[in-house]
Every structure is written in structure tokens, then in C-alpha cells.
Design a protein around this motif. Structure first.
Motif, mmCIF file in Angstrom:
data_model
loop_
_atom_site.group_PDB
_atom_site.id
_atom_site.type_symbol
_atom_site.label_atom_id
_atom_site.label_comp_id
_atom_site.label_asym_id
_atom_site.label_seq_id
_atom_site.Cartn_x
_atom_site.Cartn_y
_atom_site.Cartn_z
ATOM 1 N N ASN A 173 -0.637 1.865 10.071
ATOM 2 C CA ASN A 173 -1.068 3.239 10.313
ATOM 3 C C ASN A 173 0.178 4.015 10.705
ATOM 4 O OD1 ASN A 173 -3.925 1.840 11.765
ATOM 5 N ND2 ASN A 173 -3.993 3.186 10.016
ATOM 6 N N ARG A 206 -9.255 10.330 5.170
ATOM 7 C CA ARG A 206 -10.194 9.246 4.881
ATOM 8 C C ARG A 206 -11.483 9.761 4.238
ATOM 9 N NH1 ARG A 206 -11.115 7.825 9.944
ATOM 10 N NH2 ARG A 206 -12.846 9.271 9.923
ATOM 11 N N SER A 259 -5.436 5.925 1.143
ATOM 12 C CA SER A 259 -5.514 6.401 2.528
ATOM 13 C C SER A 259 -5.611 5.205 3.462
ATOM 14 C CB SER A 259 -6.752 7.285 2.677
ATOM 15 O OG SER A 259 -7.037 7.472 4.043
ATOM 16 N N CYS A 260 -4.942 5.292 4.608
ATOM 17 C CA CYS A 260 -4.989 4.141 5.518
ATOM 18 C C CYS A 260 -6.289 4.128 6.307
ATOM 19 C CB CYS A 260 -3.798 4.160 6.469
ATOM 20 S SG CYS A 260 -3.900 5.402 7.764
ATOM 21 N N GLY A 261 -6.990 5.261 6.328
ATOM 22 C CA GLY A 261 -8.264 5.294 7.055
ATOM 23 C C GLY A 261 -8.127 5.743 8.487
ATOM 24 N N TRP A 262 -6.974 6.282 8.849
ATOM 25 C CA TRP A 262 -6.776 6.656 10.252
ATOM 26 C C TRP A 262 -7.439 7.997 10.576
ATOM 27 C CZ3 TRP A 262 -5.770 4.577 14.708
ATOM 28 C CH2 TRP A 262 -5.286 5.335 15.757
ATOM 29 N N CYS A 263 -7.111 9.060 9.836
ATOM 30 C CA CYS A 263 -7.639 10.366 10.247
ATOM 31 C C CYS A 263 -8.711 10.870 9.278
ATOM 32 C CB CYS A 263 -6.518 11.382 10.426
ATOM 33 S SG CYS A 263 -5.799 11.975 8.907
ATOM 34 N N ARG A 320 0.875 -1.175 0.000
ATOM 35 C CA ARG A 320 0.000 0.000 0.000
ATOM 36 C C ARG A 320 0.911 1.223 0.000
ATOM 37 N NH1 ARG A 320 -5.211 -1.813 -0.876
ATOM 38 N NH2 ARG A 320 -5.541 0.424 -1.038
ATOM 39 N N GLU A 345 -7.080 8.829 -2.424
ATOM 40 C CA GLU A 345 -8.262 8.420 -1.660
ATOM 41 C C GLU A 345 -8.227 6.907 -1.431
ATOM 42 O OE1 GLU A 345 -11.805 8.250 -3.844
ATOM 43 O OE2 GLU A 345 -13.087 8.068 -2.085
ATOM 44 N N ARG A 346 -7.867 6.192 -2.492
ATOM 45 C CA ARG A 346 -7.832 4.737 -2.384
ATOM 46 C C ARG A 346 -6.714 4.271 -1.459
ATOM 47 N NH1 ARG A 346 -6.200 2.847 -7.641
ATOM 48 N NH2 ARG A 346 -4.159 2.514 -6.742
#
Lengths: 624, 423
Positions: B188, B351, B343-347, B169, B340-341
């Protein structure tokens, strides 16, 4: 101790405190999601942004992450930070469904509050919302992932704080998923905390599902009756029913969390077979006041006829300190012998050692959590006192060590040292006998900075606890105390032990003497709680006392007999059931169920009128 | 070729040079010199004097970064090479390792000696299978030759080097996420401070450097700091740089050129000019996370400071050129979708904020946007920049900032026409 200015108000905070906690001290609430007192700050949600005017870092900063500095000037409500926080809310609301009307969290939802407070009203995003398939997480917790705002509190609670391994974060970007690999019951004994920590309705209480709105619920703080730790709980009741229990906050005991037994183990309160009315064998169902009068007259009559030993009052480790104390007053008033405070003499003796001999070096759970070496002798933490296990988990998380000496196979959901040894070896070890293991342990304890010794009252017994106390005394030096945490059997073992005379007579021998004509049990059932219950039952059957009154709080319906009261229906000719631990919440609910707490029951028996204010207090708080 | 070739000196089409060929052109002389003549202190000083700046994108001076490293702290310390090259438009590290893996191995051994670390990891992108294979062989050869392992060249210094495959990733290129990934955890990014130099891999002091940065070390040792600085065409710059050309050019190859080479020379001389006889419209000067340059910037020297002065960044020097028939809204949308794809989804800003930006750009491109959406786009830029947990969202705002600064008219045209004017 830096002094800083937040919104034109000055505050002095401890070194290392964050701006968010400094603001909290001033009563300024900076909106936040991912920060949680017990879990700390991780900077994921970005909602707690403030503007720093003076300080080593200036501009828009996350208040949970920046430490307070001397002379810092911070604004929380300025345009820049307010505007940014409104954007964060807007981003979080991109995917959040508009299902508040059918969401159990409604009314106590942090997201609802922050959305309103943040000024976000109309959704500008018109794209597709992200959706998930939910998992079945077992009978206690419901998952509704579409509502998730990815604050990571659940995973941090379940995995980091509680040591659970079957639940966590999966996926990435805006498709992060919080759940298990596959459907199934959450394995952790602390899974219910997901409900409390989730700031929105992703995890809700399945046992409470669609029962009440938060604002219709009557909540009142209470103490968990399930083990000896005394965790703070908040039962919530409505329509004469206990509907849920959530965790209360008591930093010195449970902190912010409770175990699943405390949260989901109170179904008996609503059980239709739980006795709610007084009854006696002769008169059948009685009015409670009539039953109290009967109890009073029979006891006086028996004393008059057979002397002071004819009536024996038995208090319990489940009853409150006040109720047990009132029982003592009653004994003096009646002129009968002093009451006993435990049906199980060994447990009671262990509690007495804890209350009297160890009282100078007792460790609270808070002290235990911050210890660097905890040695557990003869206790199975998860089975006997789950929150003790969670405290041990915190020791390990902070790099401390936990060693358990116990003959049983012990399971904890994280790494720890377990040494299996026989009960005798265990006592020898506590007694400081010279062995290789003992020397190693002594050495470790000497080097530890904040050692705590945990002793299981059941396995070590009074002698073992005394030895434990001596061991702690030996290890204590001026600059470094070694504390003890004795594990007792019931929620108020300690209080009952405080009231007891030093050498209590054994209940069984008193009954076997044949002098006792009437046994009054306060919130206890000797047939269930005495160690040799068969012997006790035999004695009971051969010489049944004239009247026995059991006033057992939290009286559970028995599975073994059809009797609604307890296992000793026949030898208990009269029962006056007090209300349960959830009395406060239930009493505050509309159309409350009647009844008295055991405290007030005894007070009525002895017609105690020491200040009506005191009675009013009880009325207000306990609903009697 | 006029530019001295340091990193690409052994590059031949379709070939990989291993120990024999590497030594034939002076390979491992820097290492021998470092171990024979220099103390770790002197090596660090020389790297500091050379003004070598990190080649992974951020451009932080390597000497300063090494200065934070507690080289005298006892216990395990780690040197990690970041080879998780995944940014669109950047492929220089892959080219280098495909041609000459010993460059990295030698650089890492000298760096490890300078920093007194005993274990090194090369964290390599999942798709670089051949490069990982090359590195494994190079490590085996170097170990055989006594350059790696116990008591290197009789100096008493031990160093072992491992190759670790990335899970693949983009976020793993962020150094603290990389460390989490290397530890087997969810990648993360970590909270800073503590920085990796204090608490990095497995809680121990760690330095993370890019492939190209580390491969430059032996050349600084052999050539000296002054020589290295003089390689650049700008006064502040130093050394050479691998420029990976891509996009609408006649020739899209990777070249080693001096730092500070003007954009026009790169496009016209090395890229063979814009393809199909079209005109130059814009370019990303240093990978997908850098703001666009336009035709007005063709004479800008590609270096850290000069690009910052015109509102862009040197990044990884992966130059992606767009011709005059490119819709910049569509190009930006494409880039934002990547971020966008990945992004780890943390903040939240990364996200969900990038989702919002992608949606707005998509509305624009589809001709469904209103001036209000244009305003929202500015609003997103202002609120995502500088507020995210790590630099991913910050980087994603690069092309968006460029779009809003240089191509306002194109956005207005999309709104006015109700469709993409380039279709």
C-alpha cells in the motif's frame, strides 16, 4: 497552539492536532470511518474531506491528515465537500448488502449513520455486487465480509495495536479480504475488539448474535471484575439476562479496548445455578430482608453472649470501597473487632505495600503505554492482567523496550526480552544486588527517559514490592521520575488495602483461636481464596461457627460440588447473594431481577440512614 | 541517425552488450571522471544544472529531488531504482536493460556517490526476467572491475547493489508502495509526509529514481549540463527521451529522440504512419495514465511543459496511437479496467470509484446508458481527481478526462444509437 476557524467558530488546539480533532473540540462531527482515536489517521476512507479556504494547503482536503494551522479557515458543510462525501458514501455502498434488518450492527452502525447523514438514498449503481465466502472465526466473532467497507480498522487493531498474527488483509482492489488464511479460531486474546472497532456489521459478537436490537438493550458503564486493572466495560442486558459486554473508554486505564476475558468471560451472570435467593440451613430459602434481619440479630446476640471476638467480618478485594467501608461501620456499630479485608494475607499485604508505600510513584496504564522502557518483575502479563500485556505492546510499537524477569515460561504475541530466573534471584535483582544482569539493567534504566517498573504482587510479595519501591526511588531524579506499576490480585485489592489497619491479623490464626463463632464474608469465599484452604476447611469443620453468611458478589456456580453457592456449602449456613457487576444494566432492563448490591446489603444491616439522597443515588445507579 | 544516441548507443537487435562492449563505446568513463575529478556536491550541482526531469512519469526535476536528500546524515541511506515498469504502452526501461544493462549500473554508482548512499536496490518488474539476469551479470562484472563494492576506484566510497524482483502489481511502481514491497510488506502506498528522502526504506533516507533517469547521469557527467540541455528541441527541455511507440502504427518500436520531438514526426517518420492507411484519431502521449491527444495536437512538441499546456502529460513517453476506427469509449473502458484491477484497495475513490467508472463506461459501450449516466461520469471525474490517496486513481482519470473533453460526441452517439457506433 494554533487558533483556527472551522465553520465560523474559533478554536485553539495543541500543536500537531488534526483539523478533524479540532472540529471535534468544537462539537462538529466530521464524518469518518478509518480514523479512530486509538489507531490514528491513515487517510484510507476519504470520508472526512473538508474545504480549506485559508491555509498552506487549500481546497478539498482530508481533515484527519492535515494539521491545524494558525489562521486556517475551514468549512465542513460547504457544497463541494458535502458533495464529495456523498460520493464516498455512494462508492462504499456499491457493494454493501441491504441486510440491515438481519444485521446485528443495526442501530449502532456507523455506516448507517453516515449513509443517512451523507444524503445517499437511491443506489445508482446497478452492476453486480462483490461477494465473499465468510470464514468461521471461532466461538466469539462472526464474520460477514459482504458488509465490509474496507476501512482497515480491523487489521490495524488486530495486527498493529494488539500484535495478532493470524488475521490481516488479503487480496487487492475491490476484493480486499480481512480474515485468516483459513477458517479457525482467532488466536489473539484481544480478538473481541474487532467487534467494537468495525464501523459496520462485518465483525459482530457471536455470543450476542440475534439476541437483541441495540436500542432494546440496556447499557450501563461498569468495571471489569476479572483482574486488578479495572478496565471500563459496558455490559448490556435485556430480559433479565446479561447479553453482552463491550469495551468502555477510560484513557487512563484501558483506553478503547478490553481483553477477551473481560468481554466474553461473564457467562456466570446468567448461569441458572448462580444463587439468586437468600437461604439458611435452618430456615431454607429466605426473603432477603428476613435474611438481613436474621444476620443482624444473630450477630448482636453472639456479641452479647461471647464478647467482641465472637463475630468476625471479612471484607474482600472484590467488593467496592463503599461496601468495605460500610462493613467497617458495621463492626463499630456491633462493637466487634475490626474487619479483615482479605482472606489471603500475603496478597493483602502486597496490596497494602502498593497502597501505602508505593502510592507516591504509581504509574497508570496510560503512563505505562507511553514509557520507553518497562521492566516487568515476576508477572505473566497475558495470564494475570491481559490489558497490561496490551500496554506493553504499545511500548514496543513506539520503539520502546520491554524486559521481563520471571521464572515461568512467558508468552506474548510479539518480540520481547525474557530472562528466566528463580524467585530468589528475582528478589535479589529487585533488591539491587550487584550482578552482571543487575548492572546492565541499572544502566538501561538510568538511560531511559520514562522508565516504569512492573512488579507482580504474588511473586514478589510485600517485601519484593517494597524493594521495587526503593529501586524506583533510587532511579528517580528531579527531572525524571521512575514509576511503579504493582500488579495485584483482584479488582479492588487497592481499595481494600487502603481501609486495612497496618498490621492485619491472619484470618486462619483468628479462626484457629476458637473465639470466632460467626464469620461474615462479604463477596469472598475463603475456601477458594485463602492460601491454605485445606487447613481453613479443617478448622471450619471442627469448630463450625454458629452462623456464617457469605454474600459473595458474582458468585459463580461451582463445578466441584453440586452446591449452587460455592465450595463451602455446609460451613456456610446462610447466604445472601448480591447482584453482579452488571447490576446497573440489568436493573435498567425491563422486568429487572431483584436483589441488592453488597453495598446496600451492608447498609441495610446497619440501618444506615445518612441522608436519603445517598440511598436514592444507589437506587438509581445500582438498581437496589 | 541524426539524434545523438546516449542510452541506445549500444543497442543491436537481439543482442545484449556487457562490460567489454560497453567500455568500447566509452562506458564507465563518466564514472571514472566523476570519482577522479568531481566531488559529490559538484555532481549534484551538475545534475541540477542539466534540468534532467524524472523519466518515470511524474517529471519531477531530479536535481531538486536530490536536493531534498540528507546526503550528510550518518547511518544507512538507500538509492532505489524503480524498474517496476507496468503501465500499458510503456516498455522503454525493458528495452534499455535488454540492450545495455551497464548503463543503469554506471548511473546508479555515480548517483550513489553523489548522494553518499551505501546500498542500492533495483526493484524490477516480475516479467523482466531476462533484464534481471542481465543486471545481475552486469553487477557481477562491475564488481569484478572494481566499480562496485568496497573502496570504489580507490576513493574510499563503498556501494553495494542488489536486484530485487517485484511481486508484480502496477501499484508497486508508486515509490512508497515500492518501498513497502521491498521491505516485504503489503504494497500500500505510504502516507506522505514523511517523504522517502526523510523516512524511506527501513525508515532511512531513500531516493527512488527511474531507470532512464539514472542511466542519464553518466552522460551528464561526461557531456556537461549545457550540452545535455541543448540536446532537447524545446528551450525548457533537456536531454533525449526513449519514446516507446505502440498501437495502430506501421512500426511500433522504441526510439531515442530529443525531448520536444513533435508528435507528427514521431507518428509519421518513426512510426511509419497509421496502419492500414487509416487516419490518426487520438493517442496517449505518455502511457495509459495521460489524457488523450487528438489530430489537432499533431504539431505539439512532446515535452513536459508543452503537453501540460494542452491538458495532457508527457508521462513516460509511451506513445499509443488509435486509428479512426477505434471506439474511444471502448478504449477508455479497457484502460479503466486495468487501473481498477491494479488498485491496491486502500482508498475509496480508487477502489470503489474506479469500479463505478468502469460500470458506467460498460453501460455506455453496451448502449444501455442514458444522459443521466453521462452526467454521472462527469461527476465521477470531478470527485476522483485529486482526492485519492496516491496517484493511481489520478492517473486513471487521465484517459477519462480526455474522453470527456475530446470525444463528447462519441459518448452522445453511444447513448443515441443504443449501441456502439463502431461495431
Amino acid at each position: 497552539m494554533p487558533t483556527l476557524t472551522i465553520d465560523n467558530q474559533q478554536v485553539t488546539v495543541p500543536e500537531g492536532a488534526s483539523v478533524l480533532t479540532a472540529a471535534e473540540q468544537l462539537g462538529i462531527v466530521i464524518p469518518h470511518f478509518c480514523y479512530h482515536k486509538a489507531l490514528g489517521a491513515v487517510g484510507a476512507c476519504r470520508l472526512c474531506a473538508v474545504t480549506v479556504l485559508e491555509g498552506s494547503q487549500k481546497g478539498l482536503k482530508m481533515s484527519c491528515l492535515i494539521p491545524a494551522e494558525e489562521g486556517m479557515v475551514v468549512l465542513t458543510g460547504d457544497e463541494r465537500s458535502a458533495n464529495f462525501r456523498a460520493r464516498v458514501i455512494e462508492w462504499l455502498m456499491i457493494n454493501h448488502p441491504h441486510d440491515c434488518p438481519v444485521c446485528d450492527e443495526g442501530g449502532e452502525c456507523q455506516l448507517q449513520e453516515m449513509t443517512i447523514a451523507g444524503g445517499h438514498d437511491i443506489r445508482r449503481y446497478r452492476g453486480k455486487k462483490r461477494t465473499y465466502n465468510n470464514q468461521d472465526l471461532g466461538p466469539f466473532v462472526v464474520q460477514e465480509m459482504n458488509r465490509c467497507i474496507q476501512c482497515y480498522r480491523c487489521a490495524r487493531t488486530y495486527q498493529d495495536y494488539c500484535g495478532g498474527r493470524d488475521f490481516g488483509v488479503q487480496g487487492s482492489r475491490n476484493r480486499v479480504f480481512f480474515g485468516r488464511f483459513e477458517d479457525g479460531m482467532l488466536e489473539s486474546d484481544f480478538s473481541g475488539n474487532l467487534v467494537d472497532v468495525c464501523p459496520t456489521g462485518v465483525f459482530t459478537d457471536k455470543t450476542f448474535r440475534f439476541k437483541s436490537r441495540y436500542w432494546d438493550l440496556q447499557e450501563a458503564s461498569s468495571i471489569c471484575p476479572h483482574c486488578s486493572l479495572g478496565c471500563a466495560t459496558v455490559p448490556g442486558a435485556r430480559l433479565r439476562e446479561l447479553q453482552r459486554v463491550r469495551s468502555g473508554i477510560n484513557p487512563q486505564v484501558n483506553g478503547h479496548f478490553i481483553c477477551d476475558r473481560g468481554r466474553f468471560g461473564s457467562g456466570y451472570v446468567n448461569h441458572p445455578e448462580r444463587p439468586r435467593q437468600a437461604r439458611s440451613d435452618r430456615e431454607g430459602t429466605l426473603d432477603i430482608d428476613a435474611a438481613v434481619r436474621l444476620l443482624k440479630s444473630r450477630s448482636q446476640q453472639l456479641i452479647a453472649e461471647h464478647g467482641p471476638d465472637a463475630v468476625l467480618l471479612l471484607g474482600s478485594a472484590r467488593a467496592s470501597l463503599e461496601a468495605n467501608w460500610l462493613l467497617q461501620q458495621w463492626a463499630w456499630q456491633l462493637g466487634c473487632s475490626a474487619p479483615l479485608f482479605g482472606a489471603h494475607s500475603a496478597r493483602h499485604a502486597a496490596a497494602q505495600v502498593a497502597a501505602k508505600d508505593l502510592s507516591a510513584r504509581l504509574a497508570s496504564l496510560e503512563q505505562l503505554r507511553s514509557s520507553d522502557l518497562v521492566v516487568v518483575f515476576g508477572a505473566d502479563p497475558l495470564a494475570e492482567a491481559p490489558m497490561l500485556a496490551l500496554a506493553l505492546r504499545q511500548v514496543i510499537r513506539q520503539g520502546g523496550q520491554v524486559m521481563i524477569y520471571d521464572p515461568r515460561p512467558i508468552e506474548l504475541p510479539w518480540e520481547f526480552d525474557h530472562t528466566s530466573l528463580s524467585c530468589q534471584d528475582l528478589l535479589n535483582l529487585v533488591g539491587g544486588e550487584k550482578t552482571a544482569e543487575g548492572d546492565m539493567l541499572q544502566d538501561l534504566l538510568q538511560r531511559s527517559e520514562r522508565p516504569v517498573l512492573v512488579g507482580g504482587g504474588d511473586l514478589l510479595g510485600p517485601n519484593g514490592l517494597q524493594k521495587l519501591g526503593r529501586l524506583a526511588a533510587e532511579l528517580t531524579s528531579e527531572e525524571r521520575p521512575c514509576l511503579v506499576h504493582p500488579l495485584l490480585s483482584a479488582p479492588n485489592s487497592f481499595g481494600a488495602a487502603l481501609l486495612s489497619p497496618t498490621e492485619p491479623a491472619d484470618l486462619l490464626s483468628r479462626l484457629e483461636s476458637g473465639l470466632v463463632k460467626m464469620l461474615v464474608c462479604l463477596e469472598t469465599d475463603p475456601l477458594l481464596e485463602a492460601p491454605q484452604s485445606s487447613k481453613f476447611a479443617r478448622c471450619h469443620r471442627s469448630k463450625p461457627p454458629a452462623v456464617t453468611s457469605t454474600t459473595k458478589g458474582d458468585c459463580r456456580p461451582s463445578r466441584r460440588s453440586s452446591s449452587p453457592a460455592c465450595r463451602s456449602p455446609k460451613p456456610a449456613p446462610a447466604i445472601i447473594p448480591p447482584v453482579t457487576f452488571a447490576r446497573k444494566a440489568l436493573a435498567a432492563s425491563r422486568d429487572p431481577p431483584g436483589g441488592y448490591c453488597s453495598n446496600c446489603l451492608v447498609r441495610k444491616v446497619i440501618s444506615l440512614r445518612y441522608g436519603s439522597a445517598s440511598l436514592r443515588h444507589c437506587r438509581a445507579w445500582r438498581g437496589c | 541517425m541524426s539524434t545523438p544516441q546516449l542510452l541506445f548507443k549500444n543497442r543491436r537487435p537481439g543482442e545484449t552488450v556487457f562490460l567489454k562492449g560497453y567500455r568500447a563505446t566509452g562506458g564507465y568513463q563518466g564514472l571514472e571522471q566523476a570519482f577522479r575529478d568531481l566531488t559529490p556536491e559538484e555532481i549534484r550541482q551538475r545534475v541540477n544544472d542539466s534540468n534532467l526531469r524524472g523519466r518515470g512519469g511524474a517529471g519531477f526535476p531530479t536535481g531538486v529531488k536530490w536536493g531534498f536528500f540528507p546526503h550528510d546524515k550518518p547511518g544507512p541511506k538507500y538509492l532505489v531504482c524503480n524498474c517496476d515498469e507496468m503501465e500499458p504502452g510503456t516498455y522503454k526501461d525493458g528495452e534499455l536493460l535488454a540492450a545495455d544493462p551497464h548503463q543503469l549500473v554506471e548511473g546508479m554508482i555515480i548517483s550513489a556517490y553523489a548522494l553518499q548512499t551505501d546500498v542500492g536496490y533495483i526493484f524490477i518488474r516480475y516479467a523482466y526476467e531476462q533484464q534481471a539476469e542481465n543486471l545481475r551479470r552486469a553487477i557481477a562484472e562491475a564488481t569484478e572491475a572494481g566499480y562496485l563494492g568496497k573502496n570504489i576506484l580507490g576513493s574510499g566510497f563503498d556501494f553495494e547493489l542488489h536486484v530485487h524482483g517485484s511481486a508484480g502489481r502496477y501499484i508497486l511502481g508508486e515509490e512508497t508502495a515500492l518501498l513497502n514491497g521491498l521491505e516485504g510488506k503489503r504494497p500500500n502506498p505510504r502516507l506522505k509526509p514523511p517523504f522517502p528522502a526523510v523516512k524511506g526504506l527501513f525508515g532511512r533516507p531513500t531516493t527512488v529514481n527511474n531507470v532512464e533517469t539514472l542511466a542519464n547521469i553518466q552522460h551528464i557527467i561526461t557531456g556537461g549540463a549545457d550540452w545535455f540541455r541543448d540536446l532537447a528541441l524545446t528551450i525548457d527541455g533537456s536531454g533525449t527521451k526513449l519514446y516507446g511507440l505502440s498501437g495502430h502504427l506501421n512500426r511500433t518500436e522504441c526510439h531515442e529522440l530529443p525531448v520536444g520531438t513533435p508528435l507528427r514526426q514521431i507518428v509519421e517518420e518513426y512510426g511509419g504512419g497509421v496502419w492500414q492507411g487509416r487516419k490518426f484519431k487520438a493517442c496517449l502521449p505518455g502511457g495509459a495514465s495521460t489524457p488523450y491527444l487528438t489530430a489537432a495536437h499533431l504539431d505539439v512538441a512532446l515535452d513536459f511543459d508543452s503537453l501540460e499546456a494542452v491538458g495532457s502529460r508527457f508521462g513516460t513517453a509511451g506513445v499509443t496511437v488509435f486509428d479512426d476506427r477505434t471506439c474511444m469509449v471502448a478504449a477508455t473502458l479497457n484502460l479503466i479496467r486495468f487501473f481498477e484491477r491494479e488498485s491496491c484497495g486502500w482508498c475509496t475513490p480508487c477502489r470503489d470509484g474506479l469500479t463505478m467508472v468502469a460500470w458506467l463506461l460498460q453501460m455506455l459501450e453496451a448502449g444501455q446508458a442514458t444522459p443521466e449516466h453521462h452526467g454521472m461520469l462527469r461527476d465521477q471525474l470531478a470527485n476522483i481527481s485529486g482526492t485519492s490517496f496516491c496517484a493511481l486513481a489520478e492517473g486513471a482519470m487521465g484517459p477519462l478526462a480526455g474522453l470527456l473533453e475530446h470525444f463528447e460526441q462519441e459518448i452522445a452517439d453511444h447513448i443515441k444509437k443504443g449501441c456502439c457506433p463502431f461495431q
